[in-house]
Every structure is written in structure tokens, then in C-alpha cells.
Motif scaffolding. Structure first.
Motif, PDB file in Angstrom:
ATOM      1  N   ALA A   1      14.166  17.051   3.726  1.00 22.29           N
ATOM      2  CA  ALA A   1      14.406  17.892   2.551  1.00 22.29           C
ATOM      3  C   ALA A   1      13.597  17.397   1.356  1.00 22.29           C
ATOM      4  CB  ALA A   1      15.898  17.906   2.216  1.00 22.29           C
ATOM      5  N   SER A   2      13.511  16.081   1.184  1.00 18.69           N
ATOM      6  CA  SER A   2      12.705  15.517   0.099  1.00 18.69           C
ATOM      7  C   SER A   2      11.224  15.818   0.307  1.00 18.69           C
ATOM      8  CB  SER A   2      12.922  14.003   0.012  1.00 18.69           C
ATOM      9  OG  SER A   2      14.258  13.697  -0.324  1.00 18.69           O
ATOM     10  N   LEU A   3      10.800  15.760   1.563  1.00 17.73           N
ATOM     11  CA  LEU A   3       9.403  16.063   1.886  1.00 17.73           C
ATOM     12  C   LEU A   3       9.074  17.504   1.513  1.00 17.73           C
ATOM     13  CD1 LEU A   3       7.125  14.445   3.417  1.00 17.73           C
ATOM     14  CD2 LEU A   3       7.768  15.755   5.431  1.00 17.73           C
ATOM     15  N   VAL A   4       9.953  18.424   1.885  1.00 13.66           N
ATOM     16  CA  VAL A   4       9.733  19.833   1.565  1.00 13.66           C
ATOM     17  C   VAL A   4       9.792  20.054   0.052  1.00 13.66           C
ATOM     18  CG1 VAL A   4      10.661  22.167   1.867  1.00 13.66           C
ATOM     19  CG2 VAL A   4      10.567  20.605   3.811  1.00 13.66           C
ATOM     20  N   SER A   5      10.722  19.369  -0.620  1.00 15.24           N
ATOM     21  CA  SER A   5      10.824  19.492  -2.083  1.00 15.24           C
ATOM     22  C   SER A   5       9.566  18.997  -2.777  1.00 15.24           C
ATOM     23  CB  SER A   5      12.040  18.707  -2.596  1.00 15.24           C
ATOM     24  OG  SER A   5      13.236  19.265  -2.114  1.00 15.24           O
ATOM     25  N   ALA A   6       8.865  18.056  -2.129  1.00 10.63           N
ATOM     26  CA  ALA A   6       7.615  17.542  -2.692  1.00 10.63           C
ATOM     27  C   ALA A   6       6.444  18.484  -2.458  1.00 10.63           C
ATOM     28  CB  ALA A   6       7.303  16.169  -2.092  1.00 10.63           C
ATOM     29  N   GLY A   7       6.723  19.618  -1.814  1.00 12.88           N
ATOM     30  CA  GLY A   7       5.683  20.630  -1.636  1.00 12.88           C
ATOM     31  C   GLY A   7       4.913  20.562  -0.338  1.00 12.88           C
ATOM     32  N   VAL A   8       5.380  19.764   0.626  1.00 12.12           N
ATOM     33  CA  VAL A   8       4.673  19.651   1.904  1.00 12.12           C
ATOM     34  C   VAL A   8       5.034  20.864   2.762  1.00 12.12           C
ATOM     35  CG1 VAL A   8       4.280  18.231   3.939  1.00 12.12           C
ATOM     36  CG2 VAL A   8       4.762  17.151   1.735  1.00 12.12           C
ATOM     37  N   ARG A   9       4.035  21.601   3.177  1.00 11.93           N
ATOM     38  CA  ARG A   9       4.229  22.834   3.935  1.00 11.93           C
ATOM     39  C   ARG A   9       3.201  22.925   5.064  1.00 11.93           C
ATOM     40  NH1 ARG A   9       7.784  22.709   0.777  1.00 11.93           N
ATOM     41  NH2 ARG A   9       8.745  24.370  -0.473  1.00 11.93           N
ATOM     42  N   VAL A  10       3.442  23.836   5.963  1.00  7.45           N
ATOM     43  CA  VAL A  10       2.407  24.170   6.953  1.00  7.45           C
ATOM     44  C   VAL A  10       1.213  24.741   6.201  1.00  7.45           C
ATOM     45  CG1 VAL A  10       1.809  25.749   8.818  1.00  7.45           C
ATOM     46  CG2 VAL A  10       4.021  24.587   8.840  1.00  7.45           C
ATOM     47  N   PRO A  11       0.002  24.217   6.435  1.00  7.76           N
ATOM     48  CA  PRO A  11      -1.166  24.718   5.706  1.00  7.76           C
ATOM     49  C   PRO A  11      -1.387  26.210   5.930  1.00  7.76           C
ATOM     50  CG  PRO A  11      -1.689  22.666   6.842  1.00  7.76           C
ATOM     51  CD  PRO A  11      -0.346  23.106   7.334  1.00  7.76           C
ATOM     52  N   ALA A  12      -1.743  26.877   4.866  1.00  2.00           N
ATOM     53  CA  ALA A  12      -2.002  28.319   4.967  1.00  2.00           C
ATOM     54  C   ALA A  12      -3.371  28.562   5.589  1.00  2.00           C
ATOM     55  CB  ALA A  12      -1.937  28.945   3.587  1.00  2.00           C
ATOM     56  N   VAL A  13      -3.508  29.700   6.233  1.00  2.73           N
ATOM     57  CA  VAL A  13      -4.780  30.101   6.828  1.00  2.73           C
ATOM     58  C   VAL A  13      -5.249  31.364   6.121  1.00  2.73           C
ATOM     59  CG1 VAL A  13      -3.663  31.461   8.636  1.00  2.73           C
ATOM     60  CG2 VAL A  13      -5.959  30.565   9.018  1.00  2.73           C
ATOM     61  N   ALA A  14      -6.546  31.498   5.971  1.00  6.98           N
ATOM     62  CA  ALA A  14      -7.094  32.674   5.296  1.00  6.98           C
ATOM     63  C   ALA A  14      -6.693  33.944   6.044  1.00  6.98           C
ATOM     64  CB  ALA A  14      -8.616  32.565   5.233  1.00  6.98           C
TER      65      ALA A  14
ATOM     66  N   ARG B   1       0.862  -1.185   0.000  1.00  6.49           N
ATOM     67  CA  ARG B   1       0.000   0.000   0.000  1.00  6.49           C
ATOM     68  C   ARG B   1       0.901   1.239   0.000  1.00  6.49           C
ATOM     69  NH1 ARG B   1      -3.468  -1.317   3.943  1.00  6.49           N
ATOM     70  NH2 ARG B   1      -4.998  -1.989   2.403  1.00  6.49           N
ATOM     71  N   LEU B   2       0.668   2.144  -0.936  1.00  4.48           N
ATOM     72  CA  LEU B   2       1.474   3.354  -1.070  1.00  4.48           C
ATOM     73  C   LEU B   2       0.672   4.561  -0.610  1.00  4.48           C
ATOM     74  CD1 LEU B   2       2.885   2.662  -4.657  1.00  4.48           C
ATOM     75  CD2 LEU B   2       3.907   2.036  -2.464  1.00  4.48           C
ATOM     76  N   PHE B   3       1.374   5.599  -0.183  1.00  3.79           N
ATOM     77  CA  PHE B   3       0.713   6.837   0.223  1.00  3.79           C
ATOM     78  C   PHE B   3       1.541   8.017  -0.245  1.00  3.79           C
ATOM     79  CE2 PHE B   3       3.370   5.352   3.663  1.00  3.79           C
ATOM     80  CZ  PHE B   3       4.003   6.486   4.150  1.00  3.79           C
ATOM     81  N   ASP B   4       0.964   9.217  -0.180  1.00  6.71           N
ATOM     82  CA  ASP B   4       1.605  10.419  -0.700  1.00  6.71           C
ATOM     83  C   ASP B   4       2.480  11.090   0.355  1.00  6.71           C
ATOM     84  OD1 ASP B   4       0.336  10.099  -3.131  1.00  6.71           O
ATOM     85  OD2 ASP B   4      -1.370  11.370  -2.587  1.00  6.71           O
ATOM     86  N   PRO B   5       3.426  11.934  -0.088  1.00  7.50           N
ATOM     87  CA  PRO B   5       4.255  12.671   0.874  1.00  7.50           C
ATOM     88  C   PRO B   5       3.434  13.520   1.844  1.00  7.50           C
ATOM     89  CG  PRO B   5       5.211  12.815  -1.321  1.00  7.50           C
ATOM     90  CD  PRO B   5       3.868  12.165  -1.484  1.00  7.50           C
ATOM     91  N   GLN B   6       2.275  14.004   1.394  1.00 10.90           N
ATOM     92  CA  GLN B   6       1.441  14.838   2.264  1.00 10.90           C
ATOM     93  C   GLN B   6       0.817  14.052   3.423  1.00 10.90           C
ATOM     94  OE1 GLN B   6       1.316  14.839  -1.039  1.00 10.90           O
ATOM     95  NE2 GLN B   6       2.042  16.903  -1.549  1.00 10.90           N
ATOM     96  N   ASP B   7       0.821  12.729   3.289  1.00 12.13           N
ATOM     97  CA  ASP B   7       0.167  11.891   4.296  1.00 12.13           C
ATOM     98  C   ASP B   7       1.120  11.597   5.456  1.00 12.13           C
ATOM     99  OD1 ASP B   7      -2.204  11.702   2.774  1.00 12.13           O
ATOM    100  OD2 ASP B   7      -1.344  10.079   1.577  1.00 12.13           O
ATOM    101  N   ILE B   8       1.411  12.624   6.239  1.00 14.35           N
ATOM    102  CA  ILE B   8       2.247  12.443   7.424  1.00 14.35           C
ATOM    103  C   ILE B   8       1.363  11.902   8.548  1.00 14.35           C
ATOM    104  CG2 ILE B   8       3.889  13.554   8.965  1.00 14.35           C
ATOM    105  CD1 ILE B   8       4.110  15.827   7.000  1.00 14.35           C
ATOM    106  N   PHE B   9       1.874  10.938   9.284  1.00 14.79           N
ATOM    107  CA  PHE B   9       1.029  10.428  10.364  1.00 14.79           C
ATOM    108  C   PHE B   9       1.886  10.111  11.587  1.00 14.79           C
ATOM    109  CE2 PHE B   9       2.194   6.969   7.613  1.00 14.79           C
ATOM    110  CZ  PHE B   9       2.341   5.833   8.385  1.00 14.79           C
ATOM    111  N   PHE B  10       1.222   9.839  12.693  1.00 13.02           N
ATOM    112  CA  PHE B  10       1.949   9.679  13.944  1.00 13.02           C
ATOM    113  C   PHE B  10       1.178   8.787  14.896  1.00 13.02           C
ATOM    114  CE2 PHE B  10      -1.204  12.235  15.825  1.00 13.02           C
ATOM    115  CZ  PHE B  10      -1.016  12.217  17.209  1.00 13.02           C
TER     116      PHE B  10
END
Length: 444
Positions: free
Chosen positions: A176-189, A9-18
Motif C-alpha cells: 500500500a505504501s508502494l502504491v501511495s508513492a506512485g509506483v504503477r504498471v508502466p503505461a504503454v502508448a 545505500r538508499l534507493f527509491d520506491p520505484q526501484d523494485i528488484f528481484f
């Protein structure tokens, strides 16, 4: 978003879990992505031993080494394959850090394929040996201890002195790879208000600060690695300095004995000063390398935890996580603990960089003054543009003409290191962490 290839089962870089556990490894909390990938319900996971998702092909020795580091209060990272309740495998890069009353494990998609593959090959070899031992009725404790020793040997063959060394090297690459994949702190309005918006804006500021530190530390490591690679040339310089010292002390002509002797003594003093500093250079560079490695790891860990805090804060807005405030509390505890140890390491690196620059300035100054006196010595001994008729004088003249360009290059690199500024404001970070604590208190 998840997908499936064969039995994986594969998942995306955005799918960080704990997940969090108590001190005995019993699961206390999870998040939605953990539940989905494992295919266990949260009710089934909470209160279960964390090895509920252990893959039978994972060596017991790895978990023994991880546990040893955690009990020594050290964060640890590893490439791990887990098995979901439906029989599918999923690979993670796990980062486990101690909490006051347990452990926090953050998992991300492993993207350093070369290192992961090498680690998995080592795991297979160690696991095969563990199974042979198990067939002889060894206990679980014996298997774990034996596997730990075998895996430590495998890690050494990969260039890591220990699992901790691999931890320090691998987390910065994976983050660094995670950040390069575009994973960031979500923006707020921009118009958003309230405690969640404050948390998101605050961790976004921390994210920007750590990103700047990462760039500067990468430059530090580049310069240090370049200096380390010139060690052979430094040994050559030391050889030339020693040879010159030997030669000038061999003879002094009768007509100019006094002046030649005085010059020879001063040259020997300056050469000794330069050689003393150069002799300590490998250890100095190694110590600096270790300090910068520790610092890069600490900053990478802060980046990872900052991402997690931001994503869980955002989940309060979209309602995607259960008990998100509890999870945020655990994540913020780990974040605060990490930042608390950052300032001393930053100070240590800056001090060592200054000392290295000072040392190489001493070397270049000593060699410049020695070179001037060598020219005078050669002249006194009848050398110069034409052959002197003395093999000793001619050899000294030739060595002097070579100069010491390798040392000048090293000194320039050290000066570049000193010119880099590690921009980190501990007071501002503490104020931001206080803002997060205040906002969390409003959410409870």
C-alpha cells in the motif's frame, strides 16, 4: 535513483528488484537494480549462494524461520539488511515465494518504519545471543535453530504469533505504501502494438482489478475489527440475558401461575438461542479475521507481482534489462500460482460473512421476541410503570428496559459486511493470464 547516508545505500520506491534461486538457494537470475545495489557483476552473482549479500548482523534465526516457511510451500516476507561488495548496507523488504524449481525473491524499499525498526531491534538482541552461542563452539545448525527460537519469542512480544503472521500483516502495508508513492504498471502508448504492448495493457487491467479488491478488503477488515472490539459489550449482553433467565424462573404468582410459567419457559428458550449464537461469535469473528488477513495478503502479493511483470515488460521496450523475457517467465509463473489460490479464499470469506450476518439476525430476532414476552411477564407479575413490590419483577423490568442495543449495532455491522461485494472475475483473470502466456511465447 540511489543515494548514500553514512554507510547505507538508499534507493527509491520505484526501484523494485528481484532474484531467483534454485531449491538450494543458488542464484539463477537477477535484475539490473539488484546488481547495482549489491555492486556485484551479474557473472559473479549467477551461480553464487544467495547469502553472498548476507549482512553479518542479520540473525541466523531469521533465515531459519524463512526457510521453514518456504519448505512448507508458504510465501514469506521479512525486513532484511544486506551488505554490498563495497561494504555499504542497504535495507529491503523481501518477499519470497516458491516456484516449481526454486524461489523468487522480490525486494522493495521498506516504508513501514515503525515495524521495520521494531524488527531490527529484535534482530540485534537475537544476534547478540547467537554470537554468545557461537563463542562456545556451537555449529551453524545449532546457532540457526537457537536463533529461530529466540526470534520467535521476540516476534510474539511484538504481537505476531509467528514469522508467517508478520508476513501476512506486513506485505499489505508495504505494498500500500508502494502504491501511495506512485509506483504503477508502466503505461504503454495508445498506438503501441505487439506482444509487449499486450502484456502491459493486460497487467494494467489486472492492476485495476486488484486495486478494487484492496479497497473492499480494507472495508471488510475495518468492520471486522470494529466488531471484535465490542466483545466486552457482548459479554455484558450475555450476562443480562442469563440474569433475566434466572429471574423469570424464580417465581410465578399463584393467581397467574400458568401464564407466567408459559412466558418464562418461552423467554428461557429464546434467551438460550441468543446466548448460543453469541457464545460462538468470538470464534466466528476470529476465523473471519484470519480469512480476510489471508486474502489481503494474497491480493497484495498479486499487486506486487503485477507491478514486477509490468516493469519487466516495459524493460523490453527500453532495453534496460538483460534477459528480460526469462525474468518475465519466472514472474508470470508466480503470478499465475497466486491467482490460482485466490478464488477459494474469496469464496470462503463471502461464505463466512453470510453466516455471520445470519447468526446475528437470529440473535436480534430471538431477543426482540424475548423482549415482547418479558414485557408481558412483567405485566402478569404486577409490574409496569409503578413498583411491583417484588424485587425480582422490578429487576426484570429494569433489565428489559435497557434492551440490547449492542447486539443491534453488531448486526448492522454484519449487514454492512454482507453488503460489500468482492468484485473478482476469475474467468476474466484466467483469460488475461492466457493472453500474457501467448504474448510471452511470441517473445521467446
Amino acid at each position: 535513483m540511489e543515494s548514500q547516508i553514512g554507510y547505507e545505500r538508499l534507493f527509491d520506491p520505484q526501484d523494485i528488484f528481484f532474484s531467483t534461486t534454485d531449491l538450494k538457494g543458488v542464484i539463477q537470475n537477477t535484475n539490473r537494480t539488484f546488481d547495482m545495489l549489491s555492486r556485484y557483476s551479474r557473472d559473479r552473482l549467477i551461480g553464487a549462494a544467495h547469502n553472498i549479500i548476507r549482512h553479518l548482523d542479520m540473525p541466523a534465526g531469521l533465515f531459519r524461520l524463512m526457510w521453514d516457511d518456504l519448505q512448507a510451500n508458504r510465501p514469506v516476507c521479512a525486513y532484511v539488511t544486506n551488505r554490498a561488495v563495497d561494504g555499504l548496507d542497504y535495507r529491503v523488504f523481501a518477499t519470497v515465494v516458491p516456484l516449481r524449481e526454486g524461489y523468487l525473491s522480490v525486494r522493495i524499499k521498506p516504508m513501514d518504519t515503525a515495524t521495520r525498526t521494531a524488527a531490527e531491534d529484535a534482530y540485534r538482541r537475537v544476534r547478540a545471543k547467537e554470537r554468545q552461542l557461537a563463542s562456545r563452539a556451537a555449529s551453524r545448525h545449532q546457532i540457526g535453530e537457537y536463533g529461530a527460537g529466540e526470534l520467535a519469542g521476540e516476534l510474539r512480544s511484538l504481537g505476531y504469533g509467528s514469522l508467517q503472521d508478520m508476513t501476512l500483516a506486513s506485505l499489505p502495508r508495504e505494498v500500500a505504501s508502494l502504491v501511495s508513492a506512485g509506483v504503477r504498471v508502466p503505461a504503454v502508448a495508445p498506438e503501441a502494438m505487439g506482444p509487449v504492448a499486450r502484456i502491459l495493457n493486460t497487467v494494467a487491467s489486472i492492476e485495476r482489478d486488484t486495486n478494487a479488491l484492496v479497497f473492499e478488503l480494507d472495508e471488510y477488515m475495518r468492520l471486522i475489527t470494529t466488531m471484535e472490539s465490542t466483545h466486552a459489550s457482548v459479554a455484558g449482553v450475555q450476562g443480562r440475558i442469563s440474569r433475566i433467565g434466572q429471574l423469570v424462573s424464580l417465581e410465578s404468582g399463584a393467581a397467574a401461575r400458568t401464564k407466567a410459567q408459559v412466558l418464562a419457559e418461552r423467554i428461557a428458550e429464546l434467551a438460550q438461542a441468543a446466548n448460543t449464537e453469541l457464545s460462538g461469535l468470538p470464534n466466528r469473528l476470529s476465523t473471519m479475521h484470519d480469512a480476510v488477513t489471508q486474502l489481503r495478503f494474497a491480493v497484495a502479493l498479486m499487486r506486487l507481482l503485477t507491478l514486477m511483470v509490468g516493469r519487466f515488460a516495459h524493460s523490453i521496450l527500453d532495453g534496460s534489462e538483460e534477459d528480460a523475457v526469462h525474468s518475465l517467465t519466472d514472474l508470470c509463473e508466480a503470478l499465475e500460482s497466486g491467482f490460482a489460490g485466490l478464488t477459494p479464499v474469496l469464496r470462503s470469506v463471502s461464505t463466512q460473512v453470510g453466516q455471520l450476518d445470519d447468526s446475528l439476525r437470529t440473535v436480534t430476532s430471538s431477543l426482540d421476541r424475548a423482549a415482547r414476552r418479558l414485557g408481558q411477564w412483567v405485566d402478569v407479575r404486577g409490574g409496569g410503570e409503578a413498583a411491583s413490590g417484588s424485587a425480582v419483577v422490578d429487576e426484570v423490568a429494569g433489565l428489559t428496559a435497557q434492551g440490547f442495543p449492542e447486539v443491534r449495532s453488531l448486526a448492522q455491522l454484519a449487514a454492512e459486511c454482507r453488503g460489500l461485494a468482492l468484485h473478482y472475475d476469475a474467468t476474466a483473470t484466467e483469460q488475461r493470464l492466457m493472453e500474457i502466456r501467448r504474448s510471452l511465447a511470441e517473445l521467446r
